[in-house]
Design an enzyme around this catalytic site. Sequence first.
Site, PDB file in Angstrom:
ATOM      1  N   GLU A  30       0.779  -1.231   0.000  1.00  0.00           N
ATOM      2  CA  GLU A  30       0.000   0.000   0.000  1.00  0.00           C
ATOM      3  C   GLU A  30       0.816   1.288   0.000  1.00  0.00           C
ATOM      4  O   GLU A  30       0.384   2.293  -0.562  1.00  0.00           O
ATOM      5  CB  GLU A  30      -0.947   0.004   1.219  1.00  0.00           C
ATOM      6  CG  GLU A  30      -1.981  -1.097   1.200  1.00  0.00           C
ATOM      7  CD  GLU A  30      -2.945  -0.951   0.038  1.00  0.00           C
ATOM      8  OE1 GLU A  30      -3.525   0.134  -0.127  1.00  0.00           O
ATOM      9  OE2 GLU A  30      -3.087  -1.923  -0.733  1.00  0.00           O
TER      10      GLU A  30
ATOM     11  N   SER B  51     -21.892 -28.038 -25.108  1.00  0.00           N
ATOM     12  CA  SER B  51     -22.651 -27.782 -26.333  1.00  0.00           C
ATOM     13  C   SER B  51     -23.682 -26.672 -26.204  1.00  0.00           C
ATOM     14  O   SER B  51     -24.308 -26.312 -27.210  1.00  0.00           O
ATOM     15  CB  SER B  51     -23.345 -29.067 -26.790  1.00  0.00           C
ATOM     16  OG  SER B  51     -22.388 -29.989 -27.266  1.00  0.00           O
TER      17      SER B  51
END
Length: 808
Positions: A139, A420
Amino acid sequence: MSDQSPPPGWTPRDPDTPPEVPQPRTEPPTPQQAQQPPHQGGGPGKKARRRRTGWRRFLPTWRMVLGGILLFALLIGGALVAGYLLVDIPPANAAATAQSNVYLYSDGSQIARDGEVNRVNVPLSQIPRTVQEAVLAAEDRDFYSERAVDPKAMLRAAWNTATGKGTQSGSTITQQYVKNYYLGQEQTIKRKVKEFFIAIKLGREKSKNYILEGYLNTSYFGRNAYGIQAAAQAYYGKDVGKLTTAEGAYLATLLNSPSAFDVVSHPQSRPRALARWNYVLDGMVKKGWLTPAERATTQFPEPGKVRAAAGLSGQRGYLVEAIKDYIVDNKILDDKTLAEGGYRITTTLDKRRQTALVGAVNDQMVSKLEPEKRGADRLVRAGGVSIDPATGKVLAMYGGIDYTKQYVNNATRHDYQVASTFKPFVFASAVENDSRTQDGRRITPNTIYNGDNKRPVVGGRIRFAPENEGQVSYGNISVNTATDLSVNAVYAQMAVDVGSAKVKKTAIDLGIPENTPNFVPGPAMALGTLQASVLDMTQAYATLADHGRRTPYTFLEKITKGGDTISLPQRTPTQAISREAADTTTSMLVSVVDNGTGTAALAAGHPAAGKTGTGELDRSAWFAAYTPDLVTVISMMGQDPDTGTLESLYGALGEARIGGGGYPARIWAAYTKTALEGIDPVDFDLELQPGGGPPPPPPSPESNPPQETPGEPSPSTPERPARPSPSNPTGGRNQGGQNNGGQNQGGQDNGGPANGGQENGGQDNGGTTQGGEQGGTTQGTQGSAQGSAQGSDGGPAEGLRPPSAFLE
């Protein structure tokens, strides 16, 4: 005394003019010039200043510019002094006792509250030094040497917020601590101004260790955990003092995006989370906080399972997490702001249909699981989503058996192949792009392709020879029949004919996210190798159902907090593909339900269009289908409950194989019947492409046989049984399909997994199957071995080869 006057004709000389510079001859002054006082704008001997003319009159002088800069600097300085004097360090904000968010059904009844805040403060001395350094590496690596504020980052973030370019971090740890503890997470100019002055005061009045301790105890890490101690317990089940360097680096990773980087709740985010974790460790090496040797031996620490609050049991936890993700992903609120609580969130979820979906899954699948007797039943998972195609509203969602037991939402995960169910997107792209076969024929439902097993794809750069389900060769068949029977060879070739890049674009236009895992252009994509979520597939099928018009899905009706209403993103419908392309695709999917692998959906009692699918190694089974006004996708998945690895569904629920036309289609039918109860069945209103209607009747026996496709094998090659042919593209499906050899006699009900593929038709009787794919393919012409296509969507046929790794 001599005359001092100059001789005649001598021009008087100005005393100030150097003698070497000749003076021009002067003309007598005009009366107007004679009346003007000499030396205007200056004293004796000075030239008059030129006046600005034209556009130069509107430019400021350098004196004006300098004065403006000085005035602006004085104003800024005064504002800074005034701000510093007027803004006091306030008491802690409400985040320490944050409220719950309330989630509501569309009728206003409550779904859930998301629980109370989990926070335990610890002194900095109890937090391992390497964990502190990991947070700094993630940070603010220069925290101990920098000032309390970063003006450049502040101005950049404020500008982006003011101009609507999104929110941006860049604040120091001091500023983030001020935001977490004293202010709030709202992204406004007012809050950023306060943050600026409070951070300056705090930096002058408090030590760096004090600020870092406060930051570590107030930061949000996800899983409802505030502070490093709560995070250590939530992710690793230990106190913060026992965290390793690797674990501390992962918790530091979460600070950037707590929800998205939870690799347990969001497995699809693992690559991003690992990249961020490596960034943290590399930063520690750069700062000298970790040796290269230690870095090289550090392995990713897998976090523990999510321990959901009791109030989020059942479906509530899945729904709440999906809604949170939607809010954060669409930048309505960030996860830290949402975690502060106090929001009243009204969703689009329909309570009656939500109950109907859960009931259908329980009745058709869960109630039949016997994990004590069948080990495979432990692996079974299910996910489902239902959307109104006209509005994009999510009406119901099924995430799993119980959020407190199976914490990953099966409706939103991205780690199973869609198989499919992707094939309709290939055909839709063919119509959208007016695509043609390799020999120049326009692709329509009646176009003839060769459907032989392992037939090499022609025209592509990649060599690919896909297997059909059950290793069946079909010879020359129509696209419509290939869709009914889910023939891989036909659709792999079609993807090349259309162009795999165009197929991908069509799928994205329909609603499949571009960053979907394994979404790689190529002939294999036609078999559904990508890993889209159930929610993504429902969005795409909703676009087909609404005649090609895509309305982005939403979970939200309204969000309020106090007296304020939070603005929601615009969801303007767009025509993703032409109506012709969408409707022609729908017409083929209607045939799948009426005659193909999806006949179980007929039990819904409404006209439906749908597609079945079974993933690689039978790890997943899908049924995606819709009526004109309701779209629902159901998927069954196999996963080990202990290790989380994806597993095959062989033997689950007492069946050798699980296919999309079985349990998923039955769940779909049961839900749709209840969800549309009281609504009259409505037929599809379709506008088809030219040549996309029903095929012409087959020629009489006296007619000349049709010409075979150049270069294609003959469908009557002696080495294998005959198959459906161009003269009979359906293979006699109406005579021997659903009625004679299908669902009732030889299919799902009576034929089942064991008997559905027996040789009842054979060469002599002229039939191909009496228990084929979900109830038989034909009992018509040119017989072949019975049950040839049963495979994954209707249960295996006796005598077929063992299940293989390819997709249906």
